[in-house]
Design a protein around this motif. Structure first.
Motif, PDB file in Angstrom:
ATOM      1  N   SER A 228      58.443  11.044 -43.398  1.00 57.79           N
ATOM      2  CA  SER A 228      59.801  11.383 -42.966  1.00 57.79           C
ATOM      3  C   SER A 228      60.484  10.291 -42.151  1.00 57.79           C
ATOM      4  CB  SER A 228      59.783  12.689 -42.172  1.00 57.79           C
ATOM      5  OG  SER A 228      58.863  12.613 -41.094  1.00 57.79           O
ATOM      6  N   SER A 229      59.814   9.176 -41.906  1.00 59.04           N
ATOM      7  CA  SER A 229      60.398   8.083 -41.122  1.00 59.04           C
ATOM      8  C   SER A 229      61.454   7.331 -41.939  1.00 59.04           C
ATOM      9  CB  SER A 229      59.300   7.121 -40.656  1.00 59.04           C
ATOM     10  OG  SER A 229      58.413   7.768 -39.764  1.00 59.04           O
ATOM     11  N   PRO A 230      62.400   6.652 -41.273  1.00 55.64           N
ATOM     12  CA  PRO A 230      63.518   6.011 -41.992  1.00 55.64           C
ATOM     13  C   PRO A 230      63.143   4.745 -42.767  1.00 55.64           C
ATOM     14  CG  PRO A 230      63.693   5.607 -39.640  1.00 55.64           C
ATOM     15  CD  PRO A 230      62.600   6.612 -39.812  1.00 55.64           C
ATOM     16  N   ASN A 231      62.160   3.966 -42.267  1.00 64.69           N
ATOM     17  CA  ASN A 231      61.750   2.742 -42.960  1.00 64.69           C
ATOM     18  C   ASN A 231      60.256   2.537 -42.755  1.00 64.69           C
ATOM     19  OD1 ASN A 231      61.356   1.237 -40.412  1.00 64.69           O
ATOM     20  ND2 ASN A 231      63.592   1.325 -40.292  1.00 64.69           N
ATOM     21  N   LEU A 232      59.691   1.553 -43.459  1.00 64.93           N
ATOM     22  CA  LEU A 232      58.241   1.383 -43.437  1.00 64.93           C
ATOM     23  C   LEU A 232      57.736   0.970 -42.057  1.00 64.93           C
ATOM     24  CD1 LEU A 232      55.665   1.507 -45.103  1.00 64.93           C
ATOM     25  CD2 LEU A 232      55.994  -0.919 -45.666  1.00 64.93           C
ATOM     26  N   ARG A 233      58.456   0.117 -41.350  1.00 69.30           N
ATOM     27  CA  ARG A 233      58.026  -0.298 -40.012  1.00 69.30           C
ATOM     28  C   ARG A 233      57.863   0.918 -39.104  1.00 69.30           C
ATOM     29  NH1 ARG A 233      58.926  -5.176 -37.718  1.00 69.30           N
ATOM     30  NH2 ARG A 233      60.577  -5.601 -39.259  1.00 69.30           N
ATOM     31  N   THR A 234      58.895   1.753 -39.066  1.00 70.98           N
ATOM     32  CA  THR A 234      58.853   2.952 -38.237  1.00 70.98           C
ATOM     33  C   THR A 234      57.774   3.906 -38.722  1.00 70.98           C
ATOM     34  OG1 THR A 234      61.226   2.729 -37.850  1.00 70.98           O
ATOM     35  CG2 THR A 234      60.226   4.850 -37.314  1.00 70.98           C
TER      36      THR A 234
ATOM     37  N   TRP B 177      52.589 -13.056 -41.362  1.00 60.79           N
ATOM     38  CA  TRP B 177      52.542 -11.727 -41.947  1.00 60.79           C
ATOM     39  C   TRP B 177      52.493 -10.660 -40.861  1.00 60.79           C
ATOM     40  CZ3 TRP B 177      53.577 -13.157 -46.578  1.00 60.79           C
ATOM     41  CH2 TRP B 177      52.960 -14.265 -47.157  1.00 60.79           C
ATOM     42  N   ALA B 178      52.882  -9.459 -41.213  1.00 59.02           N
ATOM     43  CA  ALA B 178      52.663  -8.308 -40.342  1.00 59.02           C
ATOM     44  C   ALA B 178      51.259  -7.777 -40.652  1.00 59.02           C
ATOM     45  CB  ALA B 178      53.702  -7.228 -40.604  1.00 59.02           C
ATOM     46  N   THR B 179      50.582  -7.240 -39.629  1.00 53.94           N
ATOM     47  CA  THR B 179      49.212  -6.758 -39.810  1.00 53.94           C
ATOM     48  C   THR B 179      49.044  -5.376 -39.209  1.00 53.94           C
ATOM     49  OG1 THR B 179      48.369  -9.019 -39.660  1.00 53.94           O
ATOM     50  CG2 THR B 179      46.768  -7.243 -39.428  1.00 53.94           C
TER      51      THR B 179
ATOM     52  N   VAL C 163      55.549   5.547 -50.977  1.00 53.44           N
ATOM     53  CA  VAL C 163      56.945   5.480 -50.536  1.00 53.44           C
ATOM     54  C   VAL C 163      57.683   4.242 -51.050  1.00 53.44           C
ATOM     55  CG1 VAL C 163      56.535   6.864 -48.470  1.00 53.44           C
ATOM     56  CG2 VAL C 163      56.283   4.381 -48.339  1.00 53.44           C
ATOM     57  N   LEU C 164      56.945   3.167 -51.438  1.00 57.38           N
ATOM     58  CA  LEU C 164      57.608   1.953 -51.925  1.00 57.38           C
ATOM     59  C   LEU C 164      57.451   1.746 -53.426  1.00 57.38           C
ATOM     60  CD1 LEU C 164      56.968  -0.788 -49.197  1.00 57.38           C
ATOM     61  CD2 LEU C 164      58.824   0.885 -49.372  1.00 57.38           C
ATOM     62  N   GLY C 165      56.522   2.449 -54.030  1.00 55.88           N
ATOM     63  CA  GLY C 165      56.308   2.286 -55.459  1.00 55.88           C
ATOM     64  C   GLY C 165      54.892   1.841 -55.773  1.00 55.88           C
ATOM     65  N   ALA C 166      54.355   2.289 -56.897  1.00 54.93           N
ATOM     66  CA  ALA C 166      52.963   2.023 -57.272  1.00 54.93           C
ATOM     67  C   ALA C 166      52.675   0.547 -57.493  1.00 54.93           C
ATOM     68  CB  ALA C 166      52.605   2.817 -58.525  1.00 54.93           C
TER      69      ALA C 166
ATOM     70  N   ASP D 207      58.895  -6.194 -46.241  1.00 58.10           N
ATOM     71  CA  ASP D 207      58.531  -4.837 -46.676  1.00 58.10           C
ATOM     72  C   ASP D 207      58.743  -3.822 -45.558  1.00 58.10           C
ATOM     73  OD1 ASP D 207      57.834  -5.544 -49.243  1.00 58.10           O
ATOM     74  OD2 ASP D 207      55.707  -5.794 -48.797  1.00 58.10           O
ATOM     75  N   LEU D 208      58.594  -4.280 -44.305  1.00 56.00           N
ATOM     76  CA  LEU D 208      58.708  -3.362 -43.174  1.00 56.00           C
ATOM     77  C   LEU D 208      60.115  -2.791 -43.026  1.00 56.00           C
ATOM     78  CD1 LEU D 208      56.622  -5.248 -40.456  1.00 56.00           C
ATOM     79  CD2 LEU D 208      55.892  -3.343 -41.904  1.00 56.00           C
ATOM     80  N   ASP D 209      61.106  -3.507 -43.532  1.00 55.94           N
ATOM     81  CA  ASP D 209      62.493  -3.042 -43.419  1.00 55.94           C
ATOM     82  C   ASP D 209      62.926  -2.161 -44.591  1.00 55.94           C
ATOM     83  OD1 ASP D 209      62.901  -4.490 -41.018  1.00 55.94           O
ATOM     84  OD2 ASP D 209      63.160  -6.327 -42.188  1.00 55.94           O
ATOM     85  N   ALA D 210      62.018  -1.935 -45.535  1.00 56.11           N
ATOM     86  CA  ALA D 210      62.370  -1.144 -46.714  1.00 56.11           C
ATOM     87  C   ALA D 210      62.638   0.308 -46.323  1.00 56.11           C
ATOM     88  CB  ALA D 210      61.233  -1.196 -47.734  1.00 56.11           C
ATOM     89  N   PRO D 211      63.779   0.869 -46.709  1.00 56.17           N
ATOM     90  CA  PRO D 211      64.075   2.283 -46.408  1.00 56.17           C
ATOM     91  C   PRO D 211      63.205   3.206 -47.250  1.00 56.17           C
ATOM     92  CG  PRO D 211      65.765   1.362 -47.823  1.00 56.17           C
ATOM     93  CD  PRO D 211      64.866   0.219 -47.454  1.00 56.17           C
ATOM     94  N   LEU D 212      62.901   4.370 -46.710  1.00 56.91           N
ATOM     95  CA  LEU D 212      62.056   5.328 -47.421  1.00 56.91           C
ATOM     96  C   LEU D 212      62.915   6.438 -48.019  1.00 56.91           C
ATOM     97  CD1 LEU D 212      58.985   5.698 -45.027  1.00 56.91           C
ATOM     98  CD2 LEU D 212      59.556   3.860 -46.633  1.00 56.91           C
ATOM     99  N   ARG D 213      62.686   6.728 -49.291  1.00 62.94           N
ATOM    100  CA  ARG D 213      63.446   7.785 -49.955  1.00 62.94           C
ATOM    101  C   ARG D 213      63.074   9.166 -49.442  1.00 62.94           C
ATOM    102  NH1 ARG D 213      59.834   9.898 -53.578  1.00 62.94           N
ATOM    103  NH2 ARG D 213      58.088   8.560 -54.212  1.00 62.94           N
ATOM    104  N   THR D 214      61.939   9.252 -48.734  1.00 64.52           N
ATOM    105  CA  THR D 214      61.463  10.543 -48.223  1.00 64.52           C
ATOM    106  C   THR D 214      61.903  10.796 -46.784  1.00 64.52           C
ATOM    107  OG1 THR D 214      59.388   9.456 -47.614  1.00 64.52           O
ATOM    108  CG2 THR D 214      59.445  10.613 -49.739  1.00 64.52           C
ATOM    109  N   ALA D 215      62.775   9.942 -46.244  1.00 64.66           N
ATOM    110  CA  ALA D 215      63.176  10.046 -44.837  1.00 64.66           C
ATOM    111  C   ALA D 215      63.787  11.412 -44.518  1.00 64.66           C
ATOM    112  CB  ALA D 215      64.168   8.939 -44.494  1.00 64.66           C
ATOM    113  N   ASP D 216      63.409  11.953 -43.359  1.00 63.85           N
ATOM    114  CA  ASP D 216      63.911  13.254 -42.902  1.00 63.85           C
ATOM    115  C   ASP D 216      63.822  13.263 -41.381  1.00 63.85           C
ATOM    116  OD1 ASP D 216      64.221  15.931 -42.104  1.00 63.85           O
ATOM    117  OD2 ASP D 216      63.412  16.694 -43.979  1.00 63.85           O
TER     118      ASP D 216
END
Length: 332
Positions: free
Chosen positions: A96-102, A128-130, A161-164, A207-216
């Motif tokens: 339910s988070s807005p983006n991958l980082r969160t 890179w992010a780890t 959330v980002l795709g297979a 990738d961390l800034d990618a929005p999630l389609r499942t955000a709530d």
């Protein structure tokens, strides 16, 4: 079956996380009840998803189940198949988070409501992010299946959330390479390194800034609150010294922690923290020293780690600084 009472010192895990293991055990034709009883568990005990189980029992049961099934890749497989709802508040707050980082940061915090005694954090320093995962109790070993399961689960969640087609940059494991190395390549589809100072998934920063389609937003707030309530319930008996030690274990490799910084993080005044630690016969400096000594001893017991990588894992600049510290420890 006697219920386990959490005393604030024993790493624990909620029984809901054992669901995949129990299902595999039941499908295997093995004596499920007998194996559970061997590790102080039962179907009745595990029927309550919020029941508390010592983490050491879970890790040992996971290792033995993989051996009994002759499936060394069991943790990898179960992580890739896990439904996010089985992770309780942590899984739902990720979705339910807005983006991958969160999502990753919220998940890392909320996971403490489902298990304790683990270091679970996202770091963005460097190219890179780890996302780092490590069991802080060095006595719980071997724990390969849990590490494989957790990192496989994280990649599974991100792909959901980002795709297979998403892949990490690299994946690191603290355990040695296994004969089933092809399984790691198949699951992660990237470079996999073994005998590292920590378990980690390396991600591209964009990738961390990618929005999630499942955000709530409403769901995220509700699950964060539920996770916070569970964490509070499980940590009521934990002493302030334990909390300081836990904070140092989690941040030692990445930050230079002072008493004011620790007091601020724990929500107490500098004076209160100093007075409490003095009354307990210790100090921030002493706890940092003890944690470093324990971590160095644990890392040096493994093959394949250089002195430089060990130094960085405990917050030292290089192998020379580590060598000087060890000389001081020996002289004290």
């Amino acid at each position: 079956m006697k219920k386990v009472v959490f005393d604030g010192n024993i790493p624990i895990i909620r029984s809901a996380l054992l669901g995949p293991l129990v299902r595999v055990l039941e499908q295997s034709g093995l004596d499920a009840d007998g194996l559970l009883a061997e590790f102080g568990m039962s179907r009745r005990l595990l029927s309550n998803p919020y029941e508390i189980i010592p983490f050491s029992r879970y890790a040992a049961a996971f290792q033995q189940l993989a051996q009994l099934l002759d499936e060394p890749s069991l943790g990898l497989r179960l992580g890739s198949e896990l439904q996010l709802t089985e992770l309780g508040p942590a899984g739902l707050v990720f979705l339910s988070s807005p983006n991958l980082r969160t999502a990753i940061r919220n998940f890392s915090r909320a996971l403490a409501s489902w298990q304790s005694g683990t270091i679970c954090e996202l770091h963005s320093e460097g190219e890179w992010a780890t996302w780092v995962y490590r069991v802080s109790n060095h006595a719980i070993w071997p724990r390969q299946q849990d590490s494989d399961y957790t990192l496989s689960t994280m990649c599974n969640m991100i792909r959901f959330v980002l795709g297979a087609e998403w892949n990490p940059v690299e994946v690191h494991f603290e355990h040695a390479e296994r004969p089933n190395s092809r399984a790691y390549a198949r699951i992660f589809r990237c470079v996999v390194r073994f005998e590292q100072p920590f378990n980690g998934v390396m991600l591209r920063k964009h990738d961390l800034d990618a929005p999630l389609r499942t955000a709530d937003v409403k769901m995220a707030n509700m699950m964060e609150r539920h996770a916070a309530d569970l964490i509070e319930q499980a940590s009521l008996a934990s002493s302030l010294v334990d909390q300081v030690r836990d904070l140092i274990q989690r941040r030692l490799a990445h930050e230079r922690l002072s008493l004011p910084e620790i007091a601020s993080t724990l929500g107490v005044s500098n004076r209160t923290l100093q007075r409490y630690l003095t009354a307990e016969g210790t100090s921030v400096r002493q706890i940092v020293r003890e944690v470093r000594m324990q971590q160095v001893a644990s890392l040096e017991s493994r093959d394949g780690l250089t002195n430089g990588s060990i130094a960085q894992a405990v917050g030292y600049a290089d192998a020379t600084v580590l060598w000087r510290a060890k000389r001081r420890w020996g002289a004290e």
